[in-house]
Every structure is written in structure tokens, then in C-alpha cells.
Design a protein around this motif. Sequence first.
Motif: not given
Lengths: 197, 342
Positions: B92, B96, B100-101, B103, B235-236
Amino acid sequence: VTRITRREAITGGVAFAGLGTQSLFGKEPVSRQEWQDDKTTTQVKLVVNGKNTELALDSRVSVLDVLRDHLHLTGTKKGCDQGQCGACTIHIDGELVLSCLTLAAAAQGKHIDTIEGLAGGDGALHPMQQAFIEQDAFQCGYCTPGQIMSAIACVKEGHANTDPDIQEYMSGNLCRCAAYPKIVAAIKQARERMSRT
Amino acid sequence: MRPFAFETAGNLTQAIRLGADTGQGQTDANTQFLAGGTTLVDLMRLDVLRPHRVVNLGALRRSMDEIQVGADGLALGALCRMSAVADHPDVVKLYPMVAQSLQAAASAQIRNMATVGGNLLQRTRCPYFRDTRWSSCNKRIPGSGCAAIAGFNRNHAVLGVDQTCIAQYPGDFATALIALDAQLELHGPQGVRRIPLAQLHRPADGKPHIETTLNSGELVTQIFVPAGEWNRCSVYVKVRDRASYEFAIASAAVALAMQGDRVREARLALGGMAYRPWRAAEAEAVLIGKALNEDTAQAAADEALKGAQTHGYNDYKPELARRTLVRALLEAKALSSQGAPS
């Protein structure tokens, strides 16, 4: 007067006959598959709601079908049978999973917990069940067993801190009656009571 | 579902032997490996996949579910559950976009079941592929045609498509990984080899039924993301028809290394948009050495969608992809200007 339930009528009165295939086993869960010759049938041992169960199953049978059709634990519901609705949600070895996409043969030796196993021996409801009733968190009730199994994992895994966290975690459980706000309220209520127990 | 023999592999050697005829993604492959089962069981029940033998990898889980975060990068055992990686504090914090991808990829239940290796190999959601009542699908029945080209193709691919298939690769995780130059470790009958993730999925190339470059019997055993300062600043961004538990209609994976206001390194990929995991390398070149603002982000996005081919219902997708990429670039820049999260 003998009372005939809806389910007995549907199944022609033969419900629970399948329980004869259950047997208790005292050994630890097996780590290897024990094969029939053709390998399309598997001897599967499961611990369902704390009870040891052994069944000879076609390899195609899902855990959902074991629960409903072989063990007659019909609390777990078949919605889509495609992993899209969450109605069949159960816990396997403590993890939240979909029983429709889990082959029974692949669950060999595992611990399976369903909605039927939540209430205490004295019949006292689990705090989450009680919260769903008190918050009126369902209408038709079809998705409710899956919702409650997810809701319990949501609290236990620490995803119930904020409304958006709850909504995200619970998004795998669809509710056609759209009881969503009340489901969130029930989880928040049970969250407090579960942390006290 | 058709009858099949169920076999459990006790170790990797057994798995490779039992999986000798898994093919390269063909729906009629004789054997299928079973990991989390969220794609396999679904497609077998739909009669799309028809294996005679299923090789259960469940017993290998404990030997192949390690998450290692080290100085040289991130190594994930292929049988890690998606949830374990998505919730891992170091992933995380340091990767990240990877967390995120995963999650955003699926429901809590499916994240608990599905493995990261299996996730890379998930099949397209094209309804003409998933519904066997359609007689034209080159992925299912080679040479039968593509019903989607003149059909309801609202969420079909616009990049990397050809006249034989416009199916979209639906994964989020592989989109993040391809941006970060992930490598795969494979074990098979010929031994061990490493390939870039970018070489795992084949282009349609007139033969969309052959989906991967895996050899028959070969397993993905480890996923490796090399170290790089851009990993932290990533970021995703996923755009979908509902807020959660849905496939992308557009997504963007962005990782940046900035020098002051200027872009030193950029790693970009698009999801929900292409036939296979899609790296936007030309768009990266547009940004290098430039200040990152709405204008340069837009120029990169224009470059990323050059050559997009639409088929009617999916005419909206290139513009949605451009806006998604611009948003992701500006979010990554904001992350960078806050300083690397620690």
C-alpha cells in the motif's frame, strides 16, 4: 397433525434423506485426495458448522450445492451461480468466499461456516443477525444470509470504520430490494456489540 | 458443466506433469489448472471452457504465497490471494498503484479467493465469448467470426484490435503491472524461465483463440516488480458504470518520477481499453523532460489513443480514456508534490 413445510412439499417429502450419506470421522482433515478409479468422483471431507461430514461427490459439485442439496442447509442461497450477486457467501477457513465458485473437491478438509452456524447453542442470535432484525435491514430476505456473512467479515477484518469502507467491502452482495442504507446501519450497530464480546 | 477428472497436485513437479496439455488459452484445452477458480468454474459452468481434467493447485498455496518487499523490488508468489497483496501495508505504501488495482478489481469475496497469478490470466468479459448461444466467436471457435464487431460492443476494446477479435482484456492488476515493467517467473516442462509481463498476452493477430505465450504445462510461479522511485508515486484510476465491484470502462495506471516541476520518468498504461494489457509508451515519451500540466497531460493522452479503432457503441471510449489518463497524471503529480509518502 403433521405440519408440512414449503420445502418438504417442494422436495416431495424426501428432504433430509441425504443426511444418511454423512458420517463422522475422528481423524484430522486429510491433505491428499482419495480417488475413485475414474477420478470424476471424489470422497470429500468437510467440517460444516463444526460438524464432520464426508460425502462421495461428482467433481462438478460446488460447495453451494453440497450445502443446499446434500446437507439441506438451505440458508445459503443460489442467486446467480456466477459469482456476481453474493447470495451464496460463506466462510471457508474463516475467509469470506463465494460457495458457488468453489468446487467441493477443492475444499477438501476445510472448515465451512454458514448462516445456520451463527446462533449460539441456546438459540441466541449472533449480534449481526440481531442487528439486521432491529435495523430492518432486509425486505424479501433472499440476499440476507450472504449479507450477514459478509457483514461479520467486514467487522472482523476491520473494514467497518466508515460508511464508505462498509459500502465498498459489502459491494459484492447485491440487494434487489435496495436495503443498503439499513444494512450499513445494522453493521454499525453490530460493530459495537461485536467488539464487546 | 461437463464431467471432468479432478486431480490435486501435491507439489510443483506434479502440477507440471499433470498439466502437460493445458495449451495456450484455447477454450478446448484438455486440461485446466485450478487456482482460485473464480474464472475457471464460472466459464466451465457456462460451457465455454470444457476441460477433461482439472488440476487443483490448492496444495501449493502455502509454498507460493509469499509477499517480499526488498531493495530490488516487490516479489509476489503467484498463489497470493488478491486481498493479501491489496491489504499488505508495504505494498500500500511503496507500490500504491498495485494495491489500488487489486482493491478495485473485484468484490471482497473474490479478492479472498482469486490468486494474483490467476488474475493475470482471467478471460475477457465479452458477452459473445461468454454466451455459447452465439455461434460466431473466434476466441471460442477459431474461424467462426466475431459477433461483437457488428454487435453490442459498448465495452469492447479500441486498441490492439483486429478484424478477428475486439474483446477487451478486463484486468486491472496486469494494467498496473505492465506500467511497472513487471517480470514473471514461469515453471514448465522445459524448466524455469523469466519473461516480461508484456510478453505474456499475445496480440489478436488473426488467432485470438491462442491467448498467451505460455507453453503447455507452464505455470506462473512468481510476479516481480523491479524497484524504481516512480513506484511510490503511482496511482490507478478506474472509471466504471457503478462505484464498486464492476469492470472498467476506462482505467489508467500512472507512475511518475519528477524533477521539480518536470517529468523525469513516466510509466503509463491503459485498462478497459485494449485487447491485452496496454502500455502507453509513446505517451510516456511525450512527457519526458516537460512540465506536467493539463496541456502536456492532454498531449500525452492524445498520443496514447492514436490509432484507436471504434465500432459504434464504443465510440465514446477513446475520449473517456484520454480524460481518465489526464486525471490520473494530475493525481500522480499532486502525490509527487506532497513529497513521497512515508
